[in-house]
Design a protein around this motif. Sequence first.
Motif: not given
Length: 420
Positions: A62, A208, A373, A399
Amino acid sequence: MTTASKKHSLLKRFWGIFGPGLITGASDDDPSGIATYTQAGAAFGSQLLWSAIVTYPLMVSVQEMCARIGLVTNHGLIGIIKKYYPKYLLYLILIISFPSITLNIGADIAGMGAVGNLLFPAIPAFSFSILFTALILYSVIFWSYHKIAFILKWLCISLVSYILIPFLIGVDWPHVLKDTFLPSFTPDKAYFLMLVGILGTTISPYLFFWQASMEVEERHEKKLMVDKRIIEEMEADVKGGMLFTNIVFYFIILAAGTVLFNAGIHNITTVEEAARALRPLAGDQAYLLFALGVIGTGFLAIPVLGGALSYMMAETFGWKEGLDKKYYEAPGFYLTMAISLIVGLLIHFIGISPIQALIYTAVLYGVTAPVLIALILHICNSKKIMGRYTNKFWSNFFGIATFILMTVSSLFLLWYTLGN
């Protein structure tokens, strides 16, 4: 060149490889994360050590995708979502992220203040919380990006304290290695809730946004032209950073499992409880290392949390952004950070306990993580956005595995939280 200077040059080059990936990984072991890992060890001993190995490739996949998005597109994650996806999705992510990140900041500030009070009992915890918040705000606003990145990178060393603790106490290494490589499961709600907590702590949505935006900063700072070599260096940085954070979380569980679990202490809810419990059982050295580690990781993680939120807000509303900018060049960016830290500081004073904040944060992160995600996977498989730097097989494999695991975990967490 002498042998000493060669070694120094080699060490400098090795240290120079690490950048946003190391900072991102290390900031994942924030005071809130430390509390989660300590509780995992206290409640289940070494039984959950295997999770440090299983989560590693998921975290790498990720964060590598987020880093690649930043490098290739020259935009943060929110900037790409704003450009290519419906506006309602953008605002929904922002509405959920602002309170969750702010609550996380509040829990971390409270944890740092409480541990500061343990070390110096004559000074109230809230005084430490105010002092730490002021120091972080000052450094972020008035120091250059280069200086901030340099200091954050060296603050990562504070996490080494957790690696040292098990070597100061007696550890049953054969049993530990068995639990590390041969997972065992306890079929009850407490075990799976703890596993969900570990997943939520290690694969956090704010990382992220931070990872993608920091790669953009690095690209500007070093005037990088993206090519295969730059991508490979980024991948090495991410893999190294995530490995570091997982090693640390492994050793926190190991220390708590060896000391607290074996002493019959199975319920630890805050970092100060963990530090206080360690002292009579493991000695002053382990206690001091644990406490200093909490403060060091707080100084590392809070700028990352506040920075992630600032990048998100700036990209959403088209403000000037970046830690390389002065305050007058990017006022909205820095005001967002200041507001998030001050609100986080005030959470403790308005009656929300750090543990309540962590529960609310876990639920909010649980809602956003699977959606994000899925979006990251979609972005990284789009030739329109990523050009020739789209996902390869293993990026998609891990992923998708992360998406499935986070979705199931989030549903379980929501069911438990709302149904009890």
